[in-house]
Motif scaffolding. Sequence first.
Motif, PDB file in Angstrom:
ATOM      1  N   UNK A  61     -36.145 -17.626 -29.937  1.00 39.53           N
ATOM      2  CA  UNK A  61     -35.124 -17.096 -29.023  1.00 39.53           C
ATOM      3  C   UNK A  61     -34.433 -18.244 -28.305  1.00 39.53           C
ATOM      4  N   UNK A  62     -35.198 -19.236 -27.885  1.00 41.06           N
ATOM      5  CA  UNK A  62     -34.641 -20.398 -27.182  1.00 41.06           C
ATOM      6  C   UNK A  62     -33.666 -21.160 -28.085  1.00 41.06           C
ATOM      7  N   UNK A  63     -34.058 -21.411 -29.347  1.00 41.40           N
ATOM      8  CA  UNK A  63     -33.186 -22.112 -30.280  1.00 41.40           C
ATOM      9  C   UNK A  63     -31.895 -21.333 -30.531  1.00 41.40           C
ATOM     10  N   UNK A  64     -32.010 -20.027 -30.674  1.00 41.06           N
ATOM     11  CA  UNK A  64     -30.835 -19.197 -30.903  1.00 41.06           C
ATOM     12  C   UNK A  64     -29.890 -19.246 -29.699  1.00 41.06           C
ATOM     13  N   UNK A  65     -30.436 -19.235 -28.498  1.00 38.85           N
ATOM     14  CA  UNK A  65     -29.601 -19.302 -27.297  1.00 38.85           C
ATOM     15  C   UNK A  65     -28.883 -20.644 -27.203  1.00 38.85           C
ATOM     16  N   UNK A  66     -29.563 -21.725 -27.553  1.00 43.01           N
ATOM     17  CA  UNK A  66     -28.943 -23.059 -27.524  1.00 43.01           C
ATOM     18  C   UNK A  66     -27.826 -23.146 -28.553  1.00 43.01           C
ATOM     19  N   UNK A  67     -28.058 -22.622 -29.756  1.00 43.13           N
ATOM     20  CA  UNK A  67     -27.028 -22.628 -30.797  1.00 43.13           C
ATOM     21  C   UNK A  67     -25.812 -21.801 -30.369  1.00 43.13           C
ATOM     22  N   UNK A  68     -26.049 -20.667 -29.756  1.00 41.46           N
ATOM     23  CA  UNK A  68     -24.943 -19.825 -29.307  1.00 41.46           C
ATOM     24  C   UNK A  68     -24.145 -20.510 -28.213  1.00 41.46           C
ATOM     25  N   UNK A  69     -24.822 -21.201 -27.313  1.00 38.80           N
ATOM     26  CA  UNK A  69     -24.127 -21.913 -26.240  1.00 38.80           C
ATOM     27  C   UNK A  69     -23.292 -23.046 -26.805  1.00 38.80           C
ATOM     28  N   UNK A  70     -23.837 -23.774 -27.777  1.00 42.78           N
ATOM     29  CA  UNK A  70     -23.090 -24.869 -28.387  1.00 42.78           C
ATOM     30  C   UNK A  70     -21.868 -24.333 -29.140  1.00 42.78           C
ATOM     31  N   UNK A  71     -22.040 -23.239 -29.874  1.00 39.16           N
ATOM     32  CA  UNK A  71     -20.936 -22.660 -30.626  1.00 39.16           C
ATOM     33  C   UNK A  71     -19.843 -22.162 -29.675  1.00 39.16           C
ATOM     34  N   UNK A  72     -20.219 -21.619 -28.538  1.00 37.90           N
ATOM     35  CA  UNK A  72     -19.244 -21.142 -27.560  1.00 37.90           C
ATOM     36  C   UNK A  72     -18.467 -22.317 -26.971  1.00 37.90           C
ATOM     37  N   UNK A  73     -19.156 -23.409 -26.646  1.00 39.40           N
ATOM     38  CA  UNK A  73     -18.507 -24.577 -26.077  1.00 39.40           C
ATOM     39  C   UNK A  73     -17.546 -25.224 -27.078  1.00 39.40           C
ATOM     40  N   UNK A  74     -17.910 -25.254 -28.336  1.00 40.31           N
ATOM     41  CA  UNK A  74     -17.058 -25.850 -29.370  1.00 40.31           C
ATOM     42  C   UNK A  74     -15.838 -24.983 -29.597  1.00 40.31           C
TER      43      UNK A  74
END
Length: 124
Positions: A107-120
Motif C-alpha cells: 500500500x505504501x509503495x502504491x501511494x508513493x507511485x501515485x504521488x509521483x505520477x500526480x506530480x509529474x
Amino acid sequence: MNAKQLIIAAAVFAAAGSAMADQTFPYVEFSNAPSTKTRAEVAAEVRTPAVAQSEYVEFNKVPRGKTRAEVRAELQQAYASGELAAIRNTEFVEFSHVASTRTREEVRKEAIQAAKAKNVGSGS
C-alpha cells in the motif's frame, strides 16, 4: 487550481460582490440619537433576572445525546421488531471487520507511485 482559474474566480467574486452592493434600504444614522435611559438604568436592567436569563442559553442544562452503543442497540431492536426490515442493508455499512488483501508495504509503495505520477502529470 492554476493561476488562470484563480484570476477568473476572483473576477467572478468581484462582479458578484459589486452586484450585491446595490443598497436596497436607506442608511439611517443612529450615532446622534438621544438616549432615553441613563447608564445606571441600563446597568440595573441588565442585572435583573428576567433580562439576564433571556440573553443567553445555558448549555449545561441540555440533555446529553445517546452513545454510539445505545444507537446501535436501538437500531438492532428496530430490525428485530421489523420496523426497518425493508431497508436493512442501506442503513449503514460496518467497515470494522474488513480484511486487507495487501501488505502495508504494498500500500505504501502504491501511494508513493501515485504521488509521483500526480506530480509529474500536474506540471509543477
